[in-house]
Design an enzyme around this catalytic site. Structure first.
Site, PDB file in Angstrom:
ATOM      1  N   ASN A   1       1.671   2.930  -6.429  1.00  0.00           N
ATOM      2  CA  ASN A   1       1.943   1.784  -5.562  1.00  0.00           C
ATOM      3  C   ASN A   1       1.274   0.579  -6.221  1.00  0.00           C
ATOM      4  OD1 ASN A   1       2.194  -0.120  -3.570  1.00  0.00           O
ATOM      5  ND2 ASN A   1       0.838   0.901  -2.099  1.00  0.00           N
ATOM      6  N   TRP A   2       2.093  -0.243  -6.853  1.00  0.00           N
ATOM      7  CA  TRP A   2       1.543  -1.377  -7.623  1.00  0.00           C
ATOM      8  C   TRP A   2       1.027  -2.489  -6.719  1.00  0.00           C
ATOM      9  CZ3 TRP A   2       5.487  -2.417 -12.232  1.00  0.00           C
ATOM     10  CH2 TRP A   2       5.570  -1.250 -13.015  1.00  0.00           C
ATOM     11  N   LYS A   3       1.436  -2.480  -5.466  1.00  0.00           N
ATOM     12  CA  LYS A   3       1.078  -3.557  -4.526  1.00  0.00           C
ATOM     13  C   LYS A   3       1.478  -4.923  -5.132  1.00  0.00           C
ATOM     14  CE  LYS A   3      -2.339  -0.510  -2.623  1.00  0.00           C
ATOM     15  NZ  LYS A   3      -3.592  -0.296  -1.932  1.00  0.00           N
TER      16      LYS A   3
ATOM     17  N   HIS B   1       2.926   1.473   5.118  1.00  0.00           N
ATOM     18  CA  HIS B   1       1.656   1.465   4.385  1.00  0.00           C
ATOM     19  C   HIS B   1       0.598   0.768   5.252  1.00  0.00           C
ATOM     20  CE1 HIS B   1      -1.444   0.459   1.509  1.00  0.00           C
ATOM     21  NE2 HIS B   1      -0.997   1.478   0.810  1.00  0.00           N
TER      22      HIS B   1
ATOM     23  N   GLU C   1      -1.545  -1.382   4.690  1.00  0.00           N
ATOM     24  CA  GLU C   1      -1.650  -2.845   4.539  1.00  0.00           C
ATOM     25  C   GLU C   1      -0.526  -3.548   5.307  1.00  0.00           C
ATOM     26  OE1 GLU C   1      -1.969  -2.651   0.262  1.00  0.00           O
ATOM     27  OE2 GLU C   1      -3.878  -1.631   0.569  1.00  0.00           O
TER      28      GLU C   1
ATOM     29  N   GLU D   1      -3.021   8.504   4.181  1.00  0.00           N
ATOM     30  CA  GLU D   1      -3.939   7.587   3.514  1.00  0.00           C
ATOM     31  C   GLU D   1      -5.034   7.186   4.483  1.00  0.00           C
ATOM     32  OE1 GLU D   1      -1.838   5.434   0.154  1.00  0.00           O
ATOM     33  OE2 GLU D   1      -1.145   4.458   1.954  1.00  0.00           O
TER      34      GLU D   1
ATOM     35  N   GLY E   1      -8.494   1.581  -1.813  1.00  0.00           N
ATOM     36  CA  GLY E   1      -8.993   0.453  -2.589  1.00  0.00           C
ATOM     37  C   GLY E   1     -10.501   0.275  -2.481  1.00  0.00           C
TER      38      GLY E   1
ATOM     39  N   SER F   1      -7.831   5.981  -3.167  1.00  0.00           N
ATOM     40  CA  SER F   1      -8.748   6.102  -4.308  1.00  0.00           C
ATOM     41  C   SER F   1      -8.629   7.430  -5.041  1.00  0.00           C
ATOM     42  CB  SER F   1     -10.193   5.841  -3.863  1.00  0.00           C
ATOM     43  OG  SER F   1     -10.304   4.518  -3.382  1.00  0.00           O
TER      44      SER F   1
ATOM     45  N   GLY G   1      -2.826   3.837  -5.808  1.00  0.00           N
ATOM     46  CA  GLY G   1      -2.834   2.373  -5.900  1.00  0.00           C
ATOM     47  C   GLY G   1      -3.425   1.930  -7.226  1.00  0.00           C
ATOM     48  N   GLY G   2      -4.700   1.544  -7.200  1.00  0.00           N
ATOM     49  CA  GLY G   2      -5.376   0.970  -8.368  1.00  0.00           C
ATOM     50  C   GLY G   2      -5.165   1.756  -9.656  1.00  0.00           C
TER      51      GLY G   2
HETATM   52  P1  PGA Z   1      -5.820   3.060  -3.902  1.00  0.00           P
HETATM   53  O1  PGA Z   1      -4.532   2.714  -2.994  1.00  0.00           O
HETATM   54  O2  PGA Z   1      -5.437   4.254  -4.737  1.00  0.00           O
HETATM   55  O3  PGA Z   1      -6.067   1.832  -4.696  1.00  0.00           O
HETATM   56  O4  PGA Z   1      -6.920   3.395  -2.950  1.00  0.00           O
HETATM   57  C1  PGA Z   1      -3.744   3.730  -2.443  1.00  0.00           C
HETATM   58  C2  PGA Z   1      -2.600   3.091  -1.675  1.00  0.00           C
HETATM   59  O5  PGA Z   1      -2.832   2.159  -0.911  1.00  0.00           O
HETATM   60  O6  PGA Z   1      -1.433   3.479  -1.829  1.00  0.00           O
END
Ligand code: PGA
Length: 247
Positions: A9-11, A93, A95, A165, A171, A211, A232-233
């Site tokens: 997930n590049w966000k 998600h 966010e 999640e 994050g 994470s 994500g990251g």
């Molecule tokens: P993260 O994000 O791996 O940076 O914690 C996961 C996500 O929100 O999909």
């Protein structure tokens, strides 16, 4: 259990040229096979170009709207997404829920639009820190599933991908322990089983997000009910994303 999936997930990160480069590097560093699906949820502006660039990597969108067209400034429809070459999207998600106020009711509408259009999706669920600290994580996640997903027919349910999640692990560098992840994943599978039966519960892929990184991926993926990850990251660099795929 469900088919294995590793999804990035590049966000709201990377420019188009960097995205093209990343897709090429990822594809050069893993061998696709039938046992594992590898996906990247990219900024929707990049879908068309990245879908042309990618061969085995599946390109998806991070969000979409449930209406098919009209006066919805800034939104994109499923038809627009598929027209640009992406056939899967994220729904709910954390966010989107916390920053953009998406409710279980709105997410249900997105689920229904996706099912009606045969558009695949990963349904995200998970509890914020205060809910976990109060010991109410199971009720919270169950309610998210019941209010947005569990109205589906058994036939539609068996195709579903879910990502658990824990919001406090997204994050933040904090990861759920393998036991916390396995406990929630097995709870989710048991709720699906209660409602839809064991065969359907076993066919649903349940991914862990929060994470996940090259250091903890093998331990998390070794859990019985963890079928992969939403990353994500660590999905923004080919070497860390590919190490997770190899885990
Ligand atoms: P993260 O994000 O791996 O940076 O914690 C996961 C996500 O929100 O999909």
């Amino acid at each position: 259990m469900g088919r294995k999936v590793v999804a990035g997930n590049w966000k709201m990160n990377l420019g188009l040229a960097e995205g093209v480069q990343l897709v090429k590097e990822i594809e050069a560093n893993y061998t696709s096979n039938d046992e594992i699906r590898v996906m990247a949820f990219v900024p929707s502006l990049f879908v068309s170009t990245l879908a042309d660039t990618a061969s085995s990597l599946e390109i998806g969108v991070q969000n979409f709207y449930h209406e098919s067209k009209g006066a919805f400034t800034g939104e994109i429809s499923i038809e627009q997404v598929t027209g640009c070459g992406a056939f899967i999207g994220l729904i709910g998600h954390s966010e989107r829920r916390s920053i953009f106020g998406e409710t279980n009711e709105l997410l249900k509408a997105k689920v229904d639009a996706a099912v009606a259009n045969e558009f695949e999706f990963i349904f995200c669920c998970g509890e914020p820190l205060e809910v976990r600290e109060a010991g109410n994580e199971n009720d919270h996640v169950r309610q998210q599933l019941e209010e947005s997903l569990f109205h589906l027919s058994a036939n539609d349910m068996k195709e579903i991908l879910i990502a658990y999640e824990p919001v406090w692990a997204i994050g933040t560098g904090k990861t759920a322990s393998t036991q916390q992840a396995e406990d929630m994943h097995s709870a989710i599978r048991s709720w699906i089983s209660e409602k839809y039966g064991e065969d359907i519960a076993d066919s649903v892929s349940i991914l862990y997000g929060g994470s996940c990184n090259p250091q903890n991926a093998s331990e998390l993926f070794a859990c019985e009910n963890v079928d992969g990850g939403l990353i994500g990251g660590a999905s923004l660099k080919a070497d860390s994303f590919c190490s997770i795929i190899n885990a």
